[in-house]
Design an enzyme around this catalytic site. Sequence first.
Site, PDB file in Angstrom:
ATOM      1  N   ARG A   1       0.865  -1.193   0.000  1.00  0.00           N
ATOM      2  CA  ARG A   1       0.000   0.000   0.000  1.00  0.00           C
ATOM      3  C   ARG A   1       0.892   1.230   0.000  1.00  0.00           C
ATOM      4  O   ARG A   1       2.102   1.128   0.139  1.00  0.00           O
ATOM      5  CB  ARG A   1      -1.027  -0.008   1.142  1.00  0.00           C
ATOM      6  CG  ARG A   1      -0.673  -0.628   2.445  1.00  0.00           C
ATOM      7  CD  ARG A   1       0.462   0.034   3.157  1.00  0.00           C
ATOM      8  NE  ARG A   1       0.237   1.461   3.305  1.00  0.00           N
ATOM      9  CZ  ARG A   1       1.177   2.346   3.514  1.00  0.00           C
ATOM     10  NH1 ARG A   1       2.454   1.979   3.620  1.00  0.00           N
ATOM     11  NH2 ARG A   1       0.902   3.631   3.650  1.00  0.00           N
ATOM     12  N   GLY A   2       0.242   2.406  -0.114  1.00  0.00           N
ATOM     13  CA  GLY A   2       1.014   3.640  -0.282  1.00  0.00           C
ATOM     14  C   GLY A   2       1.095   3.925  -1.785  1.00  0.00           C
ATOM     15  O   GLY A   2       1.419   3.012  -2.573  1.00  0.00           O
ATOM     16  N   ALA A   3       0.782   5.165  -2.175  1.00  0.00           N
ATOM     17  CA  ALA A   3       0.577   5.465  -3.595  1.00  0.00           C
ATOM     18  C   ALA A   3       1.736   5.031  -4.511  1.00  0.00           C
ATOM     19  O   ALA A   3       1.516   4.295  -5.481  1.00  0.00           O
ATOM     20  CB  ALA A   3       0.261   6.949  -3.755  1.00  0.00           C
TER      21      ALA A   3
ATOM     22  N   ARG B   1      -7.634  -0.210  -6.709  1.00  0.00           N
ATOM     23  CA  ARG B   1      -7.877   0.892  -5.772  1.00  0.00           C
ATOM     24  C   ARG B   1      -8.013   2.186  -6.578  1.00  0.00           C
ATOM     25  O   ARG B   1      -7.197   2.457  -7.454  1.00  0.00           O
ATOM     26  CB  ARG B   1      -6.730   1.011  -4.742  1.00  0.00           C
ATOM     27  CG  ARG B   1      -6.581  -0.237  -3.867  1.00  0.00           C
ATOM     28  CD  ARG B   1      -5.642   0.004  -2.703  1.00  0.00           C
ATOM     29  NE  ARG B   1      -6.271   0.823  -1.688  1.00  0.00           N
ATOM     30  CZ  ARG B   1      -5.600   1.377  -0.663  1.00  0.00           C
ATOM     31  NH1 ARG B   1      -4.288   1.204  -0.559  1.00  0.00           N
ATOM     32  NH2 ARG B   1      -6.232   2.095   0.236  1.00  0.00           N
TER      33      ARG B   1
ATOM     34  N   GLN C   1      -1.675   2.428   9.954  1.00  0.00           N
ATOM     35  CA  GLN C   1      -0.411   2.560   9.210  1.00  0.00           C
ATOM     36  C   GLN C   1       0.636   3.328  10.010  1.00  0.00           C
ATOM     37  O   GLN C   1       1.839   3.094   9.850  1.00  0.00           O
ATOM     38  CB  GLN C   1      -0.645   3.269   7.875  1.00  0.00           C
ATOM     39  CG  GLN C   1      -1.378   2.456   6.824  1.00  0.00           C
ATOM     40  CD  GLN C   1      -2.859   2.726   6.837  1.00  0.00           C
ATOM     41  OE1 GLN C   1      -3.440   3.046   7.880  1.00  0.00           O
ATOM     42  NE2 GLN C   1      -3.501   2.592   5.698  1.00  0.00           N
TER      43      GLN C   1
ATOM     44  N   ASP D   1      -2.052  10.799  -1.982  1.00  0.00           N
ATOM     45  CA  ASP D   1      -2.463   9.766  -2.941  1.00  0.00           C
ATOM     46  C   ASP D   1      -2.810  10.365  -4.289  1.00  0.00           C
ATOM     47  O   ASP D   1      -2.689   9.711  -5.315  1.00  0.00           O
ATOM     48  CB  ASP D   1      -3.647   8.975  -2.388  1.00  0.00           C
ATOM     49  CG  ASP D   1      -3.154   8.042  -1.311  1.00  0.00           C
ATOM     50  OD1 ASP D   1      -2.988   8.491  -0.168  1.00  0.00           O
ATOM     51  OD2 ASP D   1      -2.874   6.870  -1.627  1.00  0.00           O
TER      52      ASP D   1
ATOM     53  N   ASN E   1      -5.403  12.393   0.744  1.00  0.00           N
ATOM     54  CA  ASN E   1      -4.483  11.542   1.510  1.00  0.00           C
ATOM     55  C   ASN E   1      -5.312  10.751   2.523  1.00  0.00           C
ATOM     56  O   ASN E   1      -6.540  10.917   2.623  1.00  0.00           O
ATOM     57  CB  ASN E   1      -3.398  12.385   2.190  1.00  0.00           C
ATOM     58  CG  ASN E   1      -2.270  11.523   2.746  1.00  0.00           C
ATOM     59  OD1 ASN E   1      -1.743  10.649   2.051  1.00  0.00           O
ATOM     60  ND2 ASN E   1      -1.901  11.735   3.997  1.00  0.00           N
TER      61      ASN E   1
HETATM   62  O1  MRU Z   1      -4.497   3.135   2.230  1.00  0.00           O
HETATM   63  P1  MRU Z   1      -3.027   3.389   2.075  1.00  0.00           P
HETATM   64  O2  MRU Z   1      -2.210   2.832   3.190  1.00  0.00           O
HETATM   65  O3  MRU Z   1      -2.533   2.942   0.724  1.00  0.00           O
HETATM   66  O4  MRU Z   1      -2.892   4.963   2.129  1.00  0.00           O
HETATM   67  C1  MRU Z   1      -1.604   5.507   2.017  1.00  0.00           C
HETATM   68  C2  MRU Z   1      -1.557   6.973   2.236  1.00  0.00           C
HETATM   69  O5  MRU Z   1      -2.553   7.627   2.416  1.00  0.00           O
HETATM   70  C3  MRU Z   1      -0.205   7.620   2.133  1.00  0.00           C
HETATM   71  O6  MRU Z   1      -0.138   8.752   2.953  1.00  0.00           O
HETATM   72  C4  MRU Z   1       0.024   8.057   0.673  1.00  0.00           C
HETATM   73  O7  MRU Z   1      -0.194   6.993  -0.216  1.00  0.00           O
HETATM   74  C5  MRU Z   1       1.378   8.604   0.474  1.00  0.00           C
HETATM   75  S1  MRU Z   1       2.564   7.326   0.353  1.00  0.00           S
HETATM   76  C6  MRU Z   1       4.087   7.942   0.018  1.00  0.00           C
END
Ligand code: MRU
Length: 351
Positions: free
Chosen positions: A47-49, A90, A200, A241, A251
Amino acid sequence: MSDWFTLRWADGAVELLDQRRLPAEETYLTLHNVEDVARAIEDLAVRGAPAIGCAAALGVALAAAGSPADKPEGVRIDCLAAIERLARTRPTAVNLFWALGRMREVLEHACGAEGADADAVRAELVQQACALVDEDVAICRALGAAGVELVPDGARILTHCNAGALATAGWGTALGVVRSAVAAGRRVEVLADETRPFLQGARLTAWELARDDIPVTVITDNMAGHLIARGEVDLVLVGADRIARNGDVANKIGTYTVALLAREHAVPFYVAAPLSTIDLETPDGAAIPIEERGPAEVTHIGGQLVMPEGVPVRHPAFDVTPAALVSAIVTERGIARAPYASSLQVLFDTA
Ligand code: MRU
């Protein structure tokens, strides 16, 4: 060098650290086909963009490598089906669509090349997916270096969710700025919001910063206002994101609340994100699709039901922070400030 990695291509498979099991277990998944990758993204194993984008690119590489076709057109059809499947995982992180768009261009180019053969197309897609992963680390390091000037010595930094090495191919965005500041000799203390419902912050941000010996203290989300009001936070630093053309930032859910608190108490609110997170096609935050996830992550903590069975819950996974609350956006090409419609465009125009 750290002794762990977020994701990589290895011997014709994709290996990734299963983030659902952290911090209790450091377990790597080995994925052999595009469906495995799609499920890993949907279930938040990765996960994470930026990391979602990298995983998707590697998923397309898996589809290419595993295609039994003996003609380029057959590989193309298998890869297009993979792209279509991965695009449904997603909706909010635009890096997913950016990475899939880039893999599609590589695919069309490789298939249209003079004398193209299926093996050459397969090899090209694997090579380009690996290049995209390597590039992500380089971009995070450049972004981190660009953000150091925003971090004074002794800074107490509040962050939300995980925008670290775990959310990218390595180094991180918001936590990349923290790492670069530490590497430049700044002393910092990070306050990590636990980030309900998926935790997270508590599970991932605390894990990776502790692993790097960067001072980190976890707070529950509802403690942020109290600590900001008491002057215990010097700046807020988060990832994103998707950033719309006007600078509105999607985000992790709860980011907007933190931005409002920061504004009320005159604390700077910084966003760190690569250009691949900036979506000039989306005019403003209202046009950003917000993922609604299933109830289980809200109703349960660590597998334990924490509310009466059958009571409905809501689970929007992201929120939008209006550009007016954002003090600056840090990218690999430098720092943008309001008005974002022009400052973000300038970054894209800078070769
Ligand atoms: O649902 P997630 O864990 O994928 O959400 C991640 C976030 O909101 C992060 O802050 C975002 O992707 C930035 S990652 C460098």
